[in-house]
Design an enzyme around this catalytic site. Structure first.
Site, PDB file in Angstrom:
ATOM      1  CG  ASN A 120     -17.735  25.058 -24.244  1.00 25.95           C
ATOM      2  OD1 ASN A 120     -18.765  25.542 -24.688  1.00 25.95           O
ATOM      3  ND2 ASN A 120     -16.877  24.373 -24.984  1.00 25.95           N
ATOM      4  CG  ASN A 154      -4.051  -4.853  13.225  1.00 27.26           C
ATOM      5  OD1 ASN A 154      -3.473  -4.790  12.139  1.00 27.26           O
ATOM      6  ND2 ASN A 154      -4.415  -5.993  13.778  1.00 27.26           N
ATOM      7  CE  LYS A 170      -4.455   2.586   4.606  1.00 24.83           C
ATOM      8  NZ  LYS A 170      -5.564   1.983   5.383  1.00 24.83           N
ATOM      9  CB  SER A 200      -0.922  -0.001   1.218  1.00 22.04           C
ATOM     10  OG  SER A 200      -0.173  -0.196   2.403  1.00 22.04           O
ATOM     11  CD  GLU A 226     -19.702  21.885 -19.216  1.00 22.73           C
ATOM     12  OE1 GLU A 226     -20.453  21.230 -19.943  1.00 22.73           O
ATOM     13  OE2 GLU A 226     -18.710  22.502 -19.644  1.00 22.73           O
ATOM     14  CD  GLN A 255      -3.128  -2.450   2.154  1.00 21.46           C
ATOM     15  OE1 GLN A 255      -2.507  -2.895   3.113  1.00 21.46           O
ATOM     16  NE2 GLN A 255      -2.831  -2.780   0.917  1.00 21.46           N
ATOM     17  CE  LYS A 301     -20.335  25.684 -27.239  1.00 22.05           C
ATOM     18  NZ  LYS A 301     -20.382  24.266 -27.531  1.00 22.05           N
ATOM     19  CG  HIS A 356     -42.418  22.150 -11.965  1.00 22.98           C
ATOM     20  ND1 HIS A 356     -42.675  20.859 -11.595  1.00 22.98           N
ATOM     21  CD2 HIS A 356     -43.114  22.935 -11.091  1.00 22.98           C
ATOM     22  CE1 HIS A 356     -43.512  20.845 -10.563  1.00 22.98           C
ATOM     23  NE2 HIS A 356     -43.790  22.099 -10.230  1.00 22.98           N
ATOM     24  CB  SER A 416     -15.435  24.538 -29.153  1.00 26.85           C
ATOM     25  OG  SER A 416     -15.518  23.653 -30.255  1.00 26.85           O
TER      26      SER A 416
HETATM   27  N1  ARG Z   1      -1.504  -1.314   5.217  1.00 29.44           N
HETATM   28  C1  ARG Z   1      -2.341  -1.813   6.247  1.00 29.44           C
HETATM   29  C2  ARG Z   1      -3.707  -1.107   6.195  1.00 29.44           C
HETATM   30  O1  ARG Z   1      -3.776  -0.097   5.607  1.00 29.44           O
HETATM   31  C3  ARG Z   1      -1.729  -1.577   7.589  1.00 29.44           C
HETATM   32  C4  ARG Z   1      -2.182  -2.515   8.645  1.00 29.44           C
HETATM   33  C5  ARG Z   1      -1.661  -3.882   8.396  1.00 29.44           C
HETATM   34  N2  ARG Z   1      -2.009  -4.775   9.427  1.00 29.44           N
HETATM   35  C6  ARG Z   1      -1.864  -6.104   9.296  1.00 29.44           C
HETATM   36  N3  ARG Z   1      -2.230  -6.819  10.295  1.00 29.44           N
HETATM   37  N4  ARG Z   1      -1.408  -6.624   8.212  1.00 29.44           N
HETATM   38  O2  ARG Z   1      -4.682  -1.572   6.729  1.00 29.44           O
END
Ligand code: ARG
Length: 459
Positions: free
Chosen positions: A286, A111, A326, A24, A291, A323, A284, A157, A278
């Protein structure tokens, strides 16, 4: 291959593809600053509590401070082979301070670390989003203030309905944004909780002091349940829900402006800074920025659903699925910041109101039908009867291309004996807004009072 925070239990190694699939670092490197800051508080706590020697705690904090400075100076470069940001920071710290770094991960797990990092990230961005909503509201209120006297047609409307002050409609956007801000503030309260120290899920047998860390990191409170701490992502869902609602509101603001800038409406001109041309039609211009704000916001409900589906039915406690919160969160929050900023720019100087066009657009007498109706009600006619009378009058005028203002009193009296000459005073936009009396209406004095209220409140 960068070293892992695990591995001794394994004889084989992760396949190349699994590695690429599970890593990640490419997106969670955004958390580097928060990871260092949280680790700093944790290390200090470990030293204070005598869980690790004070001199090791000092070495770790010195190293983390160096890393924090690197992140702040834009000099932090993540190792693309690191599994995640936690690993990368740990490895970098080991290089900086040597063996004491190995004691940092005492009484914590990735964690509780990851969710705490994300909470710190969210708190920073929530503060920013709330300030940006303030900024957009200020731009809107100033715009309303500068154009207090401008009258526009209002629609239901998308059919012409009644005339209102443009400033009244602009303040409607300010009200929506105020509720949006409230939702982000609510989310902030439930984000502002320290989850570090929950460890993997069960807590620890080591004598930690969680409140010490809470205080150091500036959290409002310490999470009460270690299982909940590592499992909960609803604070993220809440932020994304608030973003989805705010985004929806902004699309409506954009849509009004996009309509108003068409040659058919032609109420406003948009500064070149917010338009593109355009490649084929040279005439044009725009409103692409508007948008794209309208288009980009589609990601908010999309990302929100992604998070719901991600979290739904996950067994307690931490699962690696999480994970994937994110990319969705970061995308959402950063897009929100961009569009709030650009909308504030649009309203502070990007819009020119075409006053003459607007004046010509509000001459139709049908805009005043409700005012004529109220005139009859004030004379004791029931609303139903008055509605029939004005309806018949409008129909006949439409059928014969006649105007109410061209009729003399005798002709008016054919519709209702209650009509007097003064009824024809109602056939002007300025009068239509002026005679509104109800609280929250488009009456110019009331709108002015609202503008002043907002000016004071947003200062
Ligand atoms: N990259 C992991 C996440 O975003 C970090 C936590 C990983 N924990 C584990 N027990 N593998 O959740």
């Amino acid at each position: 291959m960068a070293s892992k925070l695990w591995g001794s239990r394994f004889t084989g190694s992760l396949s190349k593809l699994s590695e690429k699939f599970t890593h990640s670092i490419s997106y969670d490197s955004k958390l580097a600053l928060y990871d260092c800051v949280a680790s700093l508080a944790h290390a200090q706590m470990l030293g204070e509590q005598g869980i690790i020697p004070k001199k090791d705690a000092s070495a770790i904090t010195a190293g983390l401070k160096t890393l924090i400075k690197m992140v702040e100076d834009g000099k932090y470069v993540y190792d693309p082979d690191a599994e995640d940001v936690h690993t990368d920071i740990q490895v970098k710290l080991r290089k900086l301070v040597g063996q004491p770094a190995d004691k940092l991960h005492t009484a914590r797990s990735r964690n509780d670390q990851v969710v705490t990092d994300v909470r710190l990230y969210c708190l920073d961005h929530l503060e920013n989003i709330i300030a940006l909503i303030d900024g957009l509201q200020i731009a809107l209120v100033n715009f309303a203030d500068k154009n207090q006297d401008v009258i526009i047609p209002a629609y239901t409307h998308l059919q012409s309905a009644q005339v209102v002050l443009l400033s009244h409609q602009i303040l409607a956007y300010v009200e929506m944004l105020e509720r949006d801000k409230g939702r982000f503030e609510d989310a902030k309260r439930r984000t502002n909780i320290n989850t570090l120290g929950a460890c993997a899920l069960a807590g620890t047998s080591l004598p930690t002091n969680r409140d010490f860390v809470t205080e150091k990191l500036g959290f409002a409170m310490t999470a009460a349940n270690s299982i909940d701490s590592v499992s909960d992502r609803d604070f993220i869902i809440e932020i994304m829900a608030a973003s989805a609602i705010t985004g929806m509101h902004l699309t409506r603001v954009c849509e009004d402006l996009i309509l108003w800038v068409t040659s058919e409406f032609n109420f406003i001109a948009l500064d070149d800074a917010f338009c593109t041309g355009s490649s084929i039609m040279p005439h044009k211009k725009n409103p692409d920025v508007l948008e794209l704000v309208r288009g980009t916001t589609s990601k908010f409900p999309g990302r929100l659903v992604e998070l719901f589906v991600l979290m739904k039915g996950l067994p307690m406690t931490y699962n690696r699925d999480m994970q994937m919160d994110k990319p969705a969160l970061f995308d959402c929050v950063e897009t929100m910041e961009d569009i709030l900023e650009i909308m504030a720019q649009v309203f502070s100087g990007g819009i020119k109101i075409k006053r003459d066009v607007l004046k010509a657009r509000i001459t139709s007498e049908y805009f005043f039908s409700v005012d004529i109706l109220d005139y009859l009600v004030k004379k004791g006619v029931s609303y139903r009867d008055a509605h029939d009378t004005v309806g018949a009058m409008v129909k006949e005028c439409l059928d014969h291309g006649r105007k109410i203002s061209d009729m003399n009193v005798a002709q008016l009296k054919r519709y209702s004996m209650h009509f007097e000459d003064d009824m024809r005073n109602l056939l002007r936009p300025e009068v239509s807004v002026q005679i509104k009396k109800s609280m929250g209406s488009t009456n110019p004095d009331m709108v002015k009072a609202q503008i002043n209220k907002w000016k004071k409140r947003l200062k």
